[in-house]
Design a protein around this motif. Structure first.
Motif, PDB file in Angstrom:
ATOM      1  N   LEU A  80     -12.698  -8.755  -1.101  1.00  0.00           N
ATOM      2  CA  LEU A  80     -13.183  -9.485   0.068  1.00  0.00           C
ATOM      3  C   LEU A  80     -12.014  -9.748   0.999  1.00  0.00           C
ATOM      4  CD1 LEU A  80     -15.029 -11.271  -2.511  1.00  0.00           C
ATOM      5  CD2 LEU A  80     -16.353 -10.937  -0.437  1.00  0.00           C
ATOM      6  N   VAL A  81     -12.123  -9.247   2.239  1.00  0.00           N
ATOM      7  CA  VAL A  81     -11.033  -9.351   3.201  1.00  0.00           C
ATOM      8  C   VAL A  81     -11.552  -9.914   4.519  1.00  0.00           C
ATOM      9  CG1 VAL A  81      -9.712  -7.447   2.214  1.00  0.00           C
ATOM     10  CG2 VAL A  81     -11.383  -6.967   3.994  1.00  0.00           C
ATOM     11  N   GLY A  82     -10.616 -10.397   5.316  1.00  0.00           N
ATOM     12  CA  GLY A  82     -10.897 -10.818   6.684  1.00  0.00           C
ATOM     13  C   GLY A  82     -10.076  -9.964   7.623  1.00  0.00           C
ATOM     14  N   HIS A  83      -9.342 -10.602   8.554  1.00  0.00           N
ATOM     15  CA  HIS A  83      -8.295  -9.977   9.351  1.00  0.00           C
ATOM     16  C   HIS A  83      -8.786  -8.981  10.388  1.00  0.00           C
ATOM     17  CE1 HIS A  83      -4.187  -8.982  10.275  1.00  0.00           C
ATOM     18  NE2 HIS A  83      -4.296  -7.725   9.864  1.00  0.00           N
ATOM     19  N   ASP A  84      -9.689  -8.113  10.012  1.00  0.00           N
ATOM     20  CA  ASP A  84     -10.067  -6.968  10.837  1.00  0.00           C
ATOM     21  C   ASP A  84     -11.563  -7.000  11.096  1.00  0.00           C
ATOM     22  OD1 ASP A  84      -9.869  -4.634  12.215  1.00  0.00           O
ATOM     23  OD2 ASP A  84      -9.408  -3.360  10.489  1.00  0.00           O
ATOM     24  N   ASN A  85     -11.956  -7.344  12.316  1.00  0.00           N
ATOM     25  CA  ASN A  85     -13.382  -7.437  12.654  1.00  0.00           C
ATOM     26  C   ASN A  85     -13.937  -6.038  12.914  1.00  0.00           C
ATOM     27  OD1 ASN A  85     -15.933  -8.031  13.543  1.00  0.00           O
ATOM     28  ND2 ASN A  85     -15.306  -9.287  15.270  1.00  0.00           N
ATOM     29  N   ARG A  86     -14.644  -5.496  11.925  1.00  0.00           N
ATOM     30  CA  ARG A  86     -15.247  -4.168  12.045  1.00  0.00           C
ATOM     31  C   ARG A  86     -16.755  -4.235  12.285  1.00  0.00           C
ATOM     32  NH1 ARG A  86     -12.097   0.102  10.750  1.00  0.00           N
ATOM     33  NH2 ARG A  86      -9.964  -0.471  10.226  1.00  0.00           N
ATOM     34  N   SER A  87     -17.266  -5.438  12.478  1.00  0.00           N
ATOM     35  CA  SER A  87     -18.704  -5.617  12.642  1.00  0.00           C
ATOM     36  C   SER A  87     -19.145  -5.252  14.055  1.00  0.00           C
ATOM     37  CB  SER A  87     -19.078  -7.073  12.359  1.00  0.00           C
ATOM     38  OG  SER A  87     -20.443  -7.292  12.606  1.00  0.00           O
ATOM     39  N   HIS A  88     -20.330  -4.627  14.140  1.00  0.00           N
ATOM     40  CA  HIS A  88     -20.925  -4.302  15.432  1.00  0.00           C
ATOM     41  C   HIS A  88     -22.192  -5.109  15.700  1.00  0.00           C
ATOM     42  CE1 HIS A  88     -18.160  -0.966  16.013  1.00  0.00           C
ATOM     43  NE2 HIS A  88     -18.459  -0.512  14.806  1.00  0.00           N
ATOM     44  N   ASP A  89     -22.631  -5.874  14.691  1.00  0.00           N
ATOM     45  CA  ASP A  89     -23.876  -6.619  14.851  1.00  0.00           C
ATOM     46  C   ASP A  89     -23.750  -8.067  14.364  1.00  0.00           C
ATOM     47  OD1 ASP A  89     -23.718  -6.259  12.129  1.00  0.00           O
ATOM     48  OD2 ASP A  89     -25.555  -5.088  11.937  1.00  0.00           O
ATOM     49  N   GLY A  90     -22.526  -8.537  14.166  1.00  0.00           N
ATOM     50  CA  GLY A  90     -22.325  -9.910  13.723  1.00  0.00           C
ATOM     51  C   GLY A  90     -22.440 -10.107  12.228  1.00  0.00           C
ATOM     52  N   ARG A  91     -22.686  -9.031  11.490  1.00  0.00           N
ATOM     53  CA  ARG A  91     -22.794  -9.126  10.030  1.00  0.00           C
ATOM     54  C   ARG A  91     -21.590  -8.460   9.367  1.00  0.00           C
ATOM     55  NH1 ARG A  91     -28.845  -6.880   9.111  1.00  0.00           N
ATOM     56  NH2 ARG A  91     -28.013  -5.321  10.584  1.00  0.00           N
ATOM     57  N   PRO A  92     -21.199  -8.940   8.186  1.00  0.00           N
ATOM     58  CA  PRO A  92     -20.061  -8.324   7.489  1.00  0.00           C
ATOM     59  C   PRO A  92     -20.301  -6.840   7.229  1.00  0.00           C
ATOM     60  CG  PRO A  92     -20.629 -10.428   6.485  1.00  0.00           C
ATOM     61  CD  PRO A  92     -21.733 -10.108   7.461  1.00  0.00           C
ATOM     62  N   VAL A  93     -19.215  -6.093   7.204  1.00  0.00           N
ATOM     63  CA  VAL A  93     -19.261  -4.654   6.953  1.00  0.00           C
ATOM     64  C   VAL A  93     -18.801  -4.386   5.529  1.00  0.00           C
ATOM     65  CG1 VAL A  93     -18.215  -2.435   7.550  1.00  0.00           C
ATOM     66  CG2 VAL A  93     -18.923  -4.010   9.362  1.00  0.00           C
ATOM     67  N   THR A  94     -19.560  -3.546   4.795  1.00  0.00           N
ATOM     68  CA  THR A  94     -19.185  -3.147   3.439  1.00  0.00           C
ATOM     69  C   THR A  94     -18.796  -1.678   3.434  1.00  0.00           C
ATOM     70  OG1 THR A  94     -20.663  -4.769   2.411  1.00  0.00           O
ATOM     71  CG2 THR A  94     -19.969  -2.916   1.056  1.00  0.00           C
ATOM     72  N   MET A  95     -17.647  -1.374   2.833  1.00  0.00           N
ATOM     73  CA  MET A  95     -17.191   0.007   2.677  1.00  0.00           C
ATOM     74  C   MET A  95     -17.031   0.308   1.192  1.00  0.00           C
ATOM     75  SD  MET A  95     -14.298   0.216   5.716  1.00  0.00           S
ATOM     76  CE  MET A  95     -13.915   1.935   5.338  1.00  0.00           C
ATOM     77  N   THR A  96     -17.477   1.478   0.762  1.00  0.00           N
ATOM     78  CA  THR A  96     -17.329   1.920  -0.623  1.00  0.00           C
ATOM     79  C   THR A  96     -16.295   3.027  -0.675  1.00  0.00           C
ATOM     80  OG1 THR A  96     -19.625   1.360  -1.120  1.00  0.00           O
ATOM     81  CG2 THR A  96     -18.505   2.851  -2.641  1.00  0.00           C
ATOM     82  N   GLY A  97     -15.309   2.890  -1.574  1.00  0.00           N
ATOM     83  CA  GLY A  97     -14.234   3.855  -1.665  1.00  0.00           C
ATOM     84  C   GLY A  97     -14.545   4.999  -2.621  1.00  0.00           C
ATOM     85  N   LEU A  98     -13.617   5.933  -2.718  1.00  0.00           N
ATOM     86  CA  LEU A  98     -13.804   7.131  -3.533  1.00  0.00           C
ATOM     87  C   LEU A  98     -13.899   6.812  -5.024  1.00  0.00           C
ATOM     88  CD1 LEU A  98     -11.322   9.599  -1.766  1.00  0.00           C
ATOM     89  CD2 LEU A  98     -13.820   9.533  -1.592  1.00  0.00           C
ATOM     90  N   ARG A  99     -13.292   5.711  -5.457  1.00  0.00           N
ATOM     91  CA  ARG A  99     -13.340   5.334  -6.875  1.00  0.00           C
ATOM     92  C   ARG A  99     -14.561   4.472  -7.185  1.00  0.00           C
ATOM     93  NH1 ARG A  99      -7.632   2.954  -8.608  1.00  0.00           N
ATOM     94  NH2 ARG A  99      -8.662   3.047 -10.647  1.00  0.00           N
ATOM     95  N   GLY A 100     -15.363   4.170  -6.175  1.00  0.00           N
ATOM     96  CA  GLY A 100     -16.582   3.402  -6.400  1.00  0.00           C
ATOM     97  C   GLY A 100     -16.454   1.921  -6.131  1.00  0.00           C
ATOM     98  N   GLY A 101     -15.233   1.429  -5.877  1.00  0.00           N
ATOM     99  CA  GLY A 101     -15.050   0.024  -5.545  1.00  0.00           C
ATOM    100  C   GLY A 101     -15.473  -0.268  -4.117  1.00  0.00           C
TER     101      GLY A 101
END
Length: 259
Positions: free
Chosen positions: A199-220
């Protein structure tokens, strides 16, 4: 309190509430704190408590009250680290609507001396990252080393190098985008183990006001909880039961604590 599975259960907490960058948004933060208390959720704020928003002094008071009640803590953000340096009288780059506004509000407060001293102390001992069961809370970016090493106890006082620098600044290209902000890299998401959510902050990647979830190559997964609070957006948070966080039994993924 220093959160451990046993201490959370013994204190009657039912789970965790992880709150994104506040940046002086006292209205949103008050709601986050009140909801966490009502639901018996231990609150973890991801750093950048101040700058930009309408009442930075009030946000600091609210966070310190949560700490005093044993109901939560915050991890170190780059704005927190910079605020401490400024309060210590060190030379820092000043944004008039950012750190400048925070300093003005602190110095104009009736409890200015107490608030300044408390901010210096709390930021100085804030962890740069915090691992709890299947969750890892950090302001800017993950690194594998955070799974093997606790945050240095003086992360908020020392020069931010190594893992602490990664934790509060993330990875940058050295270039800036059209908005003037540094272009940040997210390749670290691919190194998150499958069992872990960062869980991170710092970088606002949201386009609709909701948190953004990214899944990495290892599944995390990485959940970006900065949604622009204090800068025109709403404050975001994510709740986890003790079971969802992997804190309901001594078995399961490794437990890491950084305080």
């Amino acid at each position: 309190m220093n959160p451990t599975p046993d201490s959370l259960r013994a204190a009657g907490f039912t789970g965790l509430r992880v709150v994104g960058d506040v940046h002086g948004d006292i209205r949103g933060f008050t709601a986050a704190v009140a909801g966490a208390e009502a639901s018996r959720l231990f609150l973890i704020q991801l750093g950048d408590l101040t700058d930009h928003g309408p009442d930075n002094a009030a946000v600091l008071r609210a966070m310190f009250a949560v700490i005093d009640a044993g109901r939560g803590l915050f991890v170190l953000g780059n704005h927190d680290h910079k605020l401490r340096r400024a309060l210590m009288g060190q030379s820092v780059r000043m944004e008039r609507d950012g750190l400048g506004r925070t300093l003005d509000q602190i110095m104009a407060a009736p409890d200015a001396a107490t608030l300044k001293a408390r901010a210096i102390a709390e930021i100085g001992r804030a962890p740069a990252w915090l691992g709890l069961g299947r969750l890892l809370c950090v302001h800017a970016a993950f690194h594998d080393g955070m799974l093997q090493h606790p945050s240095p106890p003086d992360a908020g006082e020392a020069r931010p190098e190594g893992l602490v620098g990664r934790a509060i600044f993330g990875q940058v290209t050295g270039r800036r985008g059209a908005d003037g902000f540094p272009i940040r890299l997210t390749g670290w998401v691919d190194r998150i183990p499958s069992w872990l959510t960062v869980l991170v902050g710092h970088d606002n990647r949201s386009h609709d006001g909701r948190p953004v979830t990214m899944t990495g190559l290892r599944g995390g997964q990485a959940i970006f909880l900065d949604t622009g609070a204090g800068k025109g957006g709403a404050l975001a948070w994510q709740d986890f039961s003790l079971a969802e966080a992997g804190l309901d039994s001594p078995q399961g993924p490794p437990f890491f604590v950084a305080v």
